[in-house]
Design an enzyme around this catalytic site. Structure first.
Site, mmCIF file in Angstrom:
data_model
loop_
_atom_site.group_PDB
_atom_site.id
_atom_site.type_symbol
_atom_site.label_atom_id
_atom_site.label_comp_id
_atom_site.label_asym_id
_atom_site.label_seq_id
_atom_site.Cartn_x
_atom_site.Cartn_y
_atom_site.Cartn_z
ATOM 1 N N TRP A 1 -8.777 4.637 -6.024
ATOM 2 C CA TRP A 1 -8.150 5.840 -6.582
ATOM 3 C C TRP A 1 -6.942 5.916 -7.169
ATOM 4 O O TRP A 1 -6.603 6.972 -7.867
ATOM 5 C CB TRP A 1 -8.363 6.837 -5.346
ATOM 6 N N HIS B 1 3.042 9.513 -3.130
ATOM 7 C CA HIS B 1 3.451 9.534 -1.762
ATOM 8 C C HIS B 1 3.576 10.981 -1.401
ATOM 9 O O HIS B 1 3.361 11.686 -0.206
ATOM 10 C CB HIS B 1 4.699 8.654 -1.577
ATOM 11 N N ASP C 1 -3.578 41.210 -1.799
ATOM 12 C CA ASP C 1 -4.295 39.919 -2.480
ATOM 13 C C ASP C 1 -3.226 38.906 -2.821
ATOM 14 O O ASP C 1 -2.104 38.994 -2.581
ATOM 15 C CB ASP C 1 -5.302 40.411 -3.889
ATOM 16 N N SER D 1 -5.952 22.777 -11.805
ATOM 17 C CA SER D 1 -6.309 23.821 -10.884
ATOM 18 C C SER D 1 -5.288 23.723 -9.833
ATOM 19 O O SER D 1 -5.010 24.940 -9.334
ATOM 20 C CB SER D 1 -7.632 23.265 -10.493
ATOM 21 N N SER D 2 -4.707 22.744 -9.068
ATOM 22 C CA SER D 2 -3.948 22.560 -8.206
ATOM 23 C C SER D 2 -2.564 23.400 -8.481
ATOM 24 O O SER D 2 -1.720 24.017 -7.694
ATOM 25 C CB SER D 2 -3.425 21.144 -7.879
ATOM 26 N N TYR E 1 1.971 14.245 1.688
ATOM 27 C CA TYR E 1 2.533 15.265 2.287
ATOM 28 C C TYR E 1 2.034 16.574 2.037
ATOM 29 O O TYR E 1 1.763 17.486 2.696
ATOM 30 C CB TYR E 1 3.914 15.299 2.225
ATOM 31 N N SER F 1 0.344 24.265 13.998
ATOM 32 C CA SER F 1 1.364 25.153 14.424
ATOM 33 C C SER F 1 1.044 26.451 14.696
ATOM 34 O O SER F 1 1.702 27.258 15.256
ATOM 35 C CB SER F 1 2.586 25.031 13.413
ATOM 36 N N HIS G 1 7.414 2.029 -1.099
ATOM 37 C CA HIS G 1 6.941 1.279 -0.054
ATOM 38 C C HIS G 1 5.449 0.931 -0.120
ATOM 39 O O HIS G 1 4.902 0.292 0.722
ATOM 40 C CB HIS G 1 7.319 2.075 1.227
ATOM 41 N N HIS G 2 4.895 1.279 -1.067
ATOM 42 C CA HIS G 2 3.541 1.386 -1.466
ATOM 43 C C HIS G 2 3.300 -0.093 -2.267
ATOM 44 O O HIS G 2 2.291 -0.435 -2.387
ATOM 45 C CB HIS G 2 2.957 2.458 -1.947
ATOM 46 N N HIS H 1 -15.178 7.614 -3.651
ATOM 47 C CA HIS H 1 -14.813 8.090 -2.330
ATOM 48 C C HIS H 1 -13.341 8.727 -2.136
ATOM 49 O O HIS H 1 -13.096 9.734 -1.750
ATOM 50 C CB HIS H 1 -15.189 7.054 -1.463
ATOM 51 N N LYS I 1 8.865 17.546 14.748
ATOM 52 C CA LYS I 1 7.840 18.249 14.690
ATOM 53 C C LYS I 1 6.837 17.953 16.031
ATOM 54 O O LYS I 1 6.143 18.906 16.755
ATOM 55 C CB LYS I 1 6.784 18.238 13.404
ATOM 56 N N ARG J 1 -8.903 -5.090 1.754
ATOM 57 C CA ARG J 1 -9.326 -4.030 1.419
ATOM 58 C C ARG J 1 -10.346 -4.194 0.250
ATOM 59 O O ARG J 1 -10.057 -5.015 -0.405
ATOM 60 C CB ARG J 1 -8.750 -2.783 1.632
ATOM 61 N N GLU K 1 1.930 13.500 -2.358
ATOM 62 C CA GLU K 1 0.532 13.743 -2.212
ATOM 63 C C GLU K 1 -0.072 13.637 -0.798
ATOM 64 O O GLU K 1 -0.637 14.835 -0.464
ATOM 65 C CB GLU K 1 -0.331 12.940 -3.201
ATOM 66 N N THR L 1 9.484 14.284 11.574
ATOM 67 C CA THR L 1 8.141 14.035 11.984
ATOM 68 C C THR L 1 8.089 14.044 13.554
ATOM 69 O O THR L 1 7.204 14.804 14.133
ATOM 70 C CB THR L 1 7.369 12.837 11.323
#
Lengths: 62, 529
Positions: free
Chosen positions: B146, B257, B110, B173-174, B261, B272, B306-307, B81, B335, B454, B259, B332
């Site tokens: 994950w 991390h 293009d 790909s990314s 963002y 925006s 921090h993770h 998931h 924004k 979890r 990722e 943040t």
């Protein structure tokens, strides 16, 4: 245009079978080179990051 | 927006606009609009697949005890998931938006590398097949979460190899997609379109693409090291061989991390675009938005640990990561302030894209706030790996990224299809989504605060009520998403004709081309004055 590409991408040919010029083909040569240069720099950055991490942390883990 | 001499050039159809029919059109296409559409359909399909896995998880957690799946399959569900939603659904959705909209927004014909663009997309289905079919192989799919933490990942069966290979393919790909986006934005803007005149969506994607190029190779390195640990006798992360499993966590989160963002920043870009259009005012503080987005991207590199406060870290390290993380709240906040200031005294209307944007604004801010709570080391040690964390990141990923993607989809559907969508169904989709989303995830804060961990298929009786509410909410949320599918299919089939600019407050080059956007646009670049 590269003939091999034209053959494998039939939408680059018109109904009469003649090669067509798309927007991408119309890009002037200078822009093409600039795009390639930018892409090579970015690709090299990605490869360098990969190699740096594997080398640095790979060695420390052994 | 400046005048666009020759802007109508794109309006006529080109005589050479002949495509092969059927599937070959999509296999061979190099057109950014076709590829954008494929990315969007692919991401929606993956969203459904990942969503079904979420429903299996929530069905199992509907009540205590084991009902639906065994614990190992449950862990496979949580893992797939996460991987499918992050790499298969959310990221490709925003790449789809980028493909469709960036050339239109900057006046390019293009993407810079049209054929590479085709390849970037067609790498995705094999990766998706690898991930999903890994459920069928002996030992089942990866079941490590994950994050693919060792030592679990060093011990699992072939499903783990399939996941690692899929991550490699998705990463390639990314990276290719990002190289294409950066090159397109830097080199192919229409004359007069300076960087600081670009729509904010393009800015957010430029920043995101740099993030992808910087951190995807780190993930590729980490999973390659797991692969060599599994098959080639290395012990990078294997303590028995002198390796260090915590090292993997550092490397993973150095990718992980940013990722977050990579997912959130394009979402900021979409919002925006939408909020000014429905406030009928220019975006408040454009330059500060650009600088705030860049600051968030830079800060995302220096907060990874921090993770992992609970792995054992010097107090100085904990303090550093805590304060660095809190610092992200500043840009943040800039924004969020700017979005609110854009709406302030605007001539607001509440069509579906605006509703999803406001939903994003409220709920993403809530997710950011629970992130601030978790950034405090002392609190995080209590809440680490609890349902509070699950609630937090779903507020960021679902109410943040997904709601923003819906805002973008409804906003640009008229441009893509040439028809207006069904506003009533759109609003129904929004209200069902926001109600069921909160029903699913808000209660998970309480579960986490009460101590529910979890990634478990069974739990103590005191968690039963909130889990039941959450599961009912999840099924409601899942079914609500089918409304979106109906809206899109209706829109593709027909409906009220959309004008070139269906939203009176919308600004930008994309609204100067007819709806639906012709196959080829801006072959002669517009000139902005």
């Amino acid at each position: 245009m590269d003939r091999a590409v034209a053959c494998t991408t039939p939408h680059l040919r018109n109904a009469a079978g003649a090669e067509v010029i798309t927007g991408a083909e119309r890009m002037d040569e200078e822009l093409r080179r600039r795009n390639l240069r930018t892409a090579l720099w970015l690709g090299a950055t990605a490869v360098a990051v990969f190699v740096a991490f594997v080398a640095r942390y790979g060695m420390s883990g052994q | 927006m400046a005048a666009i001499p020759g802007g109508a050039d794109h309006a006529h159809d080109h005589g050479h606009d002949h495509h092969p029919g059927g599937i070959m059109r999509w296999v061979t296409t190099t057109n950014h609009k076709d590829i954008g559409s494929m990315y969007l359909w692919f991401s929606f399909a993956m969203f459904i697949v990942g969503g079904i896995m979420a429903l299996v998880i929530r069905a199992e957690l509907f009540q205590p005890g084991l009902q639906v799946v065994d614990p190992d399959r449950f862990n496979q569900m949580t893992t797939l998931h996460g991987l499918i939603m992050v790499f298969g659904a959310i990221m490709p959705a925003f790449v789809g938006f980028a493909n469709w909209m960036i050339p239109l927004m900057i006046g390019a014909s293009d993407m810079a590398f049209a054929r590479m663009n085709n390849w970037s997309f067609w790498l995705l289905p094999p990766a998706a097949i690898l991930l999903t079919t890994s459920l069928l192989v002996p030992g089942g799919a990866a079941a490590s979460g994950w994050t693919l933490y060792p030592p679990l990942t060093v011990q699992m069966g072939i499903g783990m190899d399939m996941a690692i290979f899929a991550v490699h393919i998705l990463g390639i790909s990314s990276i290719m997609g990002s190289i294409n986006i950066v090159t397109t934005i830097l080199n192919m803007r229409a004359p007069g379109m300076t960087l600081m005149k670009m729509p904010l969506f393009c800015w957010t994607w430029l920043i995101t693409a740099y993030l992808v190029i910087a951190v995807m190779p780190v993930l590729a390195g980490a999973v390659t090291m797991i692969l060599t640990d599994r098959h080639f006798g290395t012990s990078f992360f294997n303590a028995a061989g002198g390796g260090d499993p915590v090292l993997y966590q550092h490397i993973f989160w150095f990718f992980g991390h940013p990722e977050v963002y990579i997912i959130a920043i394009p979402a900021f870009g979409v919002v925006s675009q939408v909020i000014p259009a429905f406030s009928r005012k220019p975006l408040f503080g454009y330059a500060s938005m650009v600088y705030a987005t860049s600051s968030i991207a830079i800060l995302s590199f220096i907060v990874w640990a921090h993770h992992m406060y609970t792995v054992g870290m010097p107090v100085a390290g904990q303090l550093y990561f805590m304060f660095a993380t809190m610092l992200i709240a500043v840009p943040t906040g800039v924004k969020v302030f700017n979005w609110v200031a854009t709406m302030w005294r605007g001539s607001l209307s509440f069509e579906t894209p605006m509703l999803f944007s406001i939903g994003f604004l409220f709920l993403f801010t809530l997710g950011g706030f629970s992130g601030l709570v978790l950034s405090m080391t002392a609190v995080d040690v209590q809440l680490h790996d609890s349902y509070y964390v699950v609630a937090h990141f779903h507020y960021v990923m679902v109410a943040g990224a997904l709601f923003s993607a819906y805002a973008g989809a409804y906003y640009w559907l008229p441009k893509w299809t040439g028809h207006m969508y069904d506003e009533k169904l759109g609003k129904l989709h929004f209200w069902l989504s926001i109600i069921f989303f909160n029903m699913t995830f808000f209660v998970q804060h309480f579960l986490g605060l009460a101590g529910m961990p979890r990634r478990i298929p069974d739990y103590s009786l005191q968690f039963a009520e909130f889990n039941m509410i959450s599961s009912i909410g999840a099924f409601g949320f899942g079914l609500s998403q089918l409304v979106f599918l109906v809206v899109v299919l209706k829109c593709l089939k027909g409906g009220e004709k959309a004008p070139a600019k269906p939203w009176d407050g919308a600004e930008g080059l994309e609204w100067t081309v007819p709806s639906p956007a012709p196959h080829h646009t801006f072959e002669t670049p517009p000139v902005l004055k």
